[in-house]
Write an enzyme that holds these catalytic residues in place. Structure first.
Site, short mmCIF file in Angstrom:
data_model
loop_
_atom_site.label_atom_id
_atom_site.label_comp_id
_atom_site.label_asym_id
_atom_site.label_seq_id
_atom_site.Cartn_x
_atom_site.Cartn_y
_atom_site.Cartn_z
N GLY A 153 36.93 1.97 -26.23
CA GLY A 153 37.70 2.18 -27.47
C GLY A 153 37.21 3.40 -28.22
O GLY A 153 37.09 3.38 -29.45
N SER A 165 38.67 6.33 -28.49
CA SER A 165 39.69 7.32 -28.84
C SER A 165 39.85 7.51 -30.34
O SER A 165 40.29 8.57 -30.79
CB SER A 165 41.03 6.92 -28.23
N ASN A 199 33.13 -1.72 -27.79
CA ASN A 199 33.78 -1.54 -29.10
C ASN A 199 35.28 -1.81 -29.08
O ASN A 199 35.85 -2.16 -30.11
CB ASN A 199 33.50 -0.11 -29.58
N SER A 215 32.17 -8.92 -35.78
CA SER A 215 32.81 -8.75 -37.10
C SER A 215 32.26 -9.83 -38.01
O SER A 215 31.84 -10.90 -37.53
CB SER A 215 34.32 -8.93 -36.96
N TYR A 246 41.18 -13.70 -33.20
CA TYR A 246 40.23 -12.61 -33.45
C TYR A 246 38.84 -13.15 -33.82
O TYR A 246 37.82 -12.71 -33.26
CB TYR A 246 40.80 -11.73 -34.57
N LYS A 265 35.34 -12.79 -31.81
CA LYS A 265 34.18 -12.13 -32.42
C LYS A 265 32.97 -13.07 -32.49
O LYS A 265 31.82 -12.64 -32.37
CB LYS A 265 34.54 -11.62 -33.82
P1 NAP Z 1 41.06 0.87 -33.89
O1 NAP Z 1 41.00 2.04 -34.79
O2 NAP Z 1 42.31 0.05 -33.83
O3 NAP Z 1 40.67 1.36 -32.41
C1 NAP Z 1 40.65 0.45 -31.34
C2 NAP Z 1 40.14 1.14 -30.11
O4 NAP Z 1 40.15 0.18 -29.03
C3 NAP Z 1 41.01 2.30 -29.68
O5 NAP Z 1 40.19 3.32 -29.20
C4 NAP Z 1 41.83 1.71 -28.54
O6 NAP Z 1 42.16 2.66 -27.56
C5 NAP Z 1 40.84 0.74 -27.93
N1 NAP Z 1 41.48 -0.32 -27.14
C6 NAP Z 1 42.28 -1.32 -27.58
N2 NAP Z 1 42.68 -2.09 -26.55
C7 NAP Z 1 42.11 -1.58 -25.43
C8 NAP Z 1 42.13 -1.94 -24.06
N3 NAP Z 1 42.80 -3.02 -23.63
N4 NAP Z 1 41.42 -1.18 -23.18
C9 NAP Z 1 40.74 -0.09 -23.60
N5 NAP Z 1 40.67 0.29 -24.89
C10 NAP Z 1 41.35 -0.44 -25.79
O7 NAP Z 1 39.89 -0.19 -34.22
P2 NAP Z 1 38.55 -0.02 -35.09
O8 NAP Z 1 38.85 -0.44 -36.46
O9 NAP Z 1 37.91 1.29 -34.83
O10 NAP Z 1 37.67 -1.19 -34.45
C11 NAP Z 1 36.72 -0.98 -33.42
C12 NAP Z 1 35.99 -2.29 -33.16
O11 NAP Z 1 35.34 -2.74 -34.35
C13 NAP Z 1 36.93 -3.42 -32.72
O12 NAP Z 1 36.28 -4.24 -31.78
C14 NAP Z 1 37.16 -4.18 -34.00
O13 NAP Z 1 37.50 -5.51 -33.76
C15 NAP Z 1 35.79 -4.05 -34.66
N6 NAP Z 1 35.83 -4.24 -36.11
C16 NAP Z 1 36.59 -3.43 -36.91
C17 NAP Z 1 36.59 -3.66 -38.28
C18 NAP Z 1 37.39 -2.80 -39.23
O14 NAP Z 1 37.41 -3.13 -40.43
N7 NAP Z 1 38.05 -1.74 -38.79
C19 NAP Z 1 35.83 -4.70 -38.82
C20 NAP Z 1 35.09 -5.49 -37.98
C21 NAP Z 1 35.07 -5.25 -36.62
P3 NAP Z 1 43.64 3.24 -27.30
O15 NAP Z 1 43.55 4.66 -27.67
O16 NAP Z 1 43.83 3.05 -25.85
O17 NAP Z 1 44.61 2.45 -28.13
#
Ligand code: NAP
Length: 246
Positions: free
Chosen positions: A12, A14, A89, A141, A154, A158
């Protein structure tokens, strides 16, 4: 902190938190395999790393597939010579109250968020054990610690990642491999973009530091756990939430 000469794989990578982690690891001297569901999605982060003089590789892989995880790990080792730091991630959210949540929404989130981490840890286990050094860091999370209405899928994934983290820490401890989880609060990324304004205001009021988190806040915690200085820390959950859950 220097990780010069080491190779990392970030799923993840990107955008959002994964992108910040990949850039942070590259800055610390790691070669980074950047995974996204499609290779072209990781092209920008790879260009940014290589433009700065670092080494990086874009790989397209659905983290929910064990075969894809094994292939990604093999490519990382073929290109960089090792896999030292694995950051699980990649994650998605499909929020609904349980009465409205479909079986498909449950399966998608469990497969990507929980099985995805298991797939990559399994694929990385042999090379890391052989090297007798490794770091595995799983993105959990705060909802994995406390639960959240509308997020049964979710939050279960987590919380499951925390069990996975502790179990891997016990399996790998004697091999020089640590496994820890980072549990972010609310971080400004695509995932939280649709957050209703009232909820955003509520978070801002409740977090002692008075702001939402940034991807770089989370990356700093991951970098710390990836470093040599964290070699006596394993099986832990590091909460990065600005004090929100206090
Ligand atoms: P995000 O901006 O939505 O990015 C998600 C990433 O995961 C993207 O790079 C996406 O790649 C990749 N991805 C999704 N499904 C995939 C798959 N099947 N195979 C390969 N890659 C995949 O999310 P984020 O907010 O940065 O979150 C990153 C991590 O932190 C996640 O695990 C999320 O649950 C956790 N988290 C986030 C928050 C928050 O507040 N943002 C809080 C707690 C935990 P593509 O380019 O292919 O779509």
């Amino acid at each position: 902190m220097s990780l010069t000469g080491k190779a990392a794989l970030v799923t993840g990578a990107s955008r959002g938190i994964g992108r910040a982690i990949a850039l942070g690891l590259a800055e610390a001297g790691c070669a980074v395999a950047c995974i996204a569901s499609r290779k072209e999605n990781a092209a920008d982060v790879v260009s940014e790393i290589t433009a700065g003089g670092g080494k990086a590789l874009a790989i397209g892989a659905d983290v929910g597939s064990l075969a894809a995880a094994e292939e990604a790990v093999s490519r990382c080792i073929a290109e960089f010579g090792s896999l030292d730091v694995l950051v699980n991630n990649a994650g998605i959210a499909r929020d609904q109250l349980i009465l409205r949540m479909t079986e498909e929404e449950w399966d998608q989130v469990i497969t990507t968020n929980l099985k995805g981490a298991w797939n990559f840890a399994k694929a990385a286990a042999k090379p890391m054990m052989k090297a007798r050094w490794g770091r595995i860091i799983n993105l959990s999370s705060i909802v994995g610690l406390s639960g959240q209405a509308g997020q049964t899928n979710y939050a279960a994934a987590k919380a499951g990642l925390i069990g996975l983290t502790m179990s891997l820490a016990k399996e790998f401890g004697s091999r020089g491999i640590t496994c820890n989880a980072v549990a972010p609060g609310f971080i400004e990324t695509d995932m939280t973009q649709g957050l209703p304004n009232e909820m955003r205001e509520q978070i801002l009021k409740s977090a002692p530091v008075g702001r939402l988190g940034t991807p770089e806040d989370v990356a700093a915690a991951v970098l710390f756990l990836a470093g040599e200085g964290a070699s006596y820390i394993t099986g832990q959950v590091l909460v990065v939430d600005g004090g929100l859950t206090l």
